[in-house]
Design an enzyme around this catalytic site. Structure first.
Site, PDB file in Angstrom:
ATOM      1  N   ASP A  64      29.626  24.026 -48.059  1.00 18.26           N
ATOM      2  CA  ASP A  64      28.904  25.296 -47.918  1.00 18.26           C
ATOM      3  C   ASP A  64      27.381  25.183 -48.064  1.00 18.26           C
ATOM      4  O   ASP A  64      26.650  26.155 -47.826  1.00 18.26           O
ATOM      5  CB  ASP A  64      29.445  26.332 -48.924  1.00 18.26           C
ATOM      6  N   HIS A  97      32.243  15.699 -47.677  1.00 22.43           N
ATOM      7  CA  HIS A  97      33.118  16.244 -46.628  1.00 22.43           C
ATOM      8  C   HIS A  97      32.342  16.962 -45.530  1.00 22.43           C
ATOM      9  O   HIS A  97      32.902  17.781 -44.802  1.00 22.43           O
ATOM     10  CB  HIS A  97      34.168  17.183 -47.249  1.00 22.43           C
ATOM     11  N   CYS A 153      26.998  18.098 -22.670  1.00 24.57           N
ATOM     12  CA  CYS A 153      27.653  17.019 -21.915  1.00 24.57           C
ATOM     13  C   CYS A 153      29.024  17.443 -21.406  1.00 24.57           C
ATOM     14  O   CYS A 153      29.691  16.688 -20.698  1.00 24.57           O
ATOM     15  CB  CYS A 153      27.779  15.756 -22.774  1.00 24.57           C
TER      16      CYS A 153
END
Ligand code: BJW
Ligand code: ZN
Length: 249
Positions: free
Chosen positions: A100, A115, A146
């Site tokens: 967060d 993480h 892309c």
């Protein structure tokens, strides 16, 4: 807690591992336990590469809802206390499993995000990174310039953690003289190995958690209560130790 104040105030090289519990008081739900997100959703349905491949739209919807909660959230007293502690210690490494970004928002500098960060995206084809503000979500998974599909810039089950970040976290756990775990159920590896590594070296490990965890019995000391209440008390004790007041005056 009084029994452990001496250990805390005499420590100079501190490593802290935080988990979802520290952000609970900022209104962000935890994963497990009381009120945890995974009472409603199964992790294997949402936080794995297989889940994303099978149903990218469902995974994107879940992450967009969580991003909205994160973008409304502000750091709480627990985040602020850790940011203040960093200024007092000789070395202070804040390892977080949280995605967060609230430790950085609180002013912590030496933050290792194991993480990833929910505010980022990564292209599944070219690997280009972008922020959540660069995309619009209209219900369909967003696409990179892309043509590849974008995914949230977080680490799912079965995926490797960022190598340099993980190495730095292990080095901090090997070098610290005090380790704290804060608001984590301590069940997800390799993060859960960090406090165990410190304990194996004989370093005191203090757990701050509202509930008992699988790690509690082995911890040097388990402080039961909200991080936003306990951490400011620890930092106040650390700051007011006589030898530290002399150093800083
Ligand atoms: C409060 C509070 C308050 C509340 N104050 N406290 C068997 C053994 C060992 C390992 C494995 C195994 N089987 C599988 C594995 C590997 C797996 C794993 O560990 N699984 C276990 C569940 C068994 N690990 C992985 O897959 C990792 N990768 C890996 O191992 O790679 C190997 C590899 C190498 C080379 C190539 C390829 C692969 C990756 C793990 C990724 C975890 N990802 C998630 C999702 C992130 C994205 C997202 O946010 O969506 O990370 S899962 C989820 O759990 C999230 C969290 O960071 C993580 C930890 O949760 P956390 O933070 O502890 O939260 P909670 O909710 O569990 O606990 C909150 C606590 O707070 C509670 O205790 C409350 O009581 C407390 N609390 N309010 C203080 N106010
Ligand atoms: Zn791309």
């Amino acid at each position: 807690m009084d029994d452990y104040v001496d250990i805390i105030v005499n420590s100079e090289n501190i490593c802290v591992l935080t988990g979802a519990g520290i952000s609970a008081e900022s209104g962000i739900p935890t994963f497990r336990g009381v009120g945890g997100m995974w009472a409603k959703y199964r992790p294997e349905d949402l936080a794995t590469p297989e889940a994303f491949a099978a149903n990218p739209r469902l995974v994107w919807e879940w992450y967009q809802a969580r991003r909205e909660a994160v973008s409304r959230a502000v750091p709480n007293a627990g985040h602020m206390a850790l940011a203040g502690w960093e200024k007092l210690a000789r070395s202070f490494v804040l390892v977080t499993q949280n995605v967060d970004g609230l430790h950085l928002a609180a002013g912590s500098r030496h933050v290792l995000e194991l993480h990833g960060n929910i505010r980022r995206n990564r292209c599944t084809a070219c690997g280009r990174e972008s922020t959540m503000d660069e995309i619009t979500f209209d219900g369909r998974p967003p696409v990179c310039g892309c043509g590849g599909m974008l995914r949230p810039g977080v680490v799912w089950f079965g995926e490797a953690l960022p190598e340099a970040v993980l190495n730095e976290a292990f080095a901090a756990a090997r070098e610290c003289d005090l380790f704290l775990t804060v608001g984590t159920s301590a069940v997800v590896y390799p993060a859960a190995a960090l406090p165990r590594l410190a304990l194996d070296r004989g370093v005191p490990v203090i757990e701050v958690n509202t509930e008992e965890t699988p790690f509690s019995a082995g911890a040097t000391c388990s402080l039961r209560g909200p991080a936003g209440e306990i951490l400011p008390q620890l930092v106040a004790a650390y700051a007011s130790a006589p030898h530290r007041s002399r150093q800083t005056s």
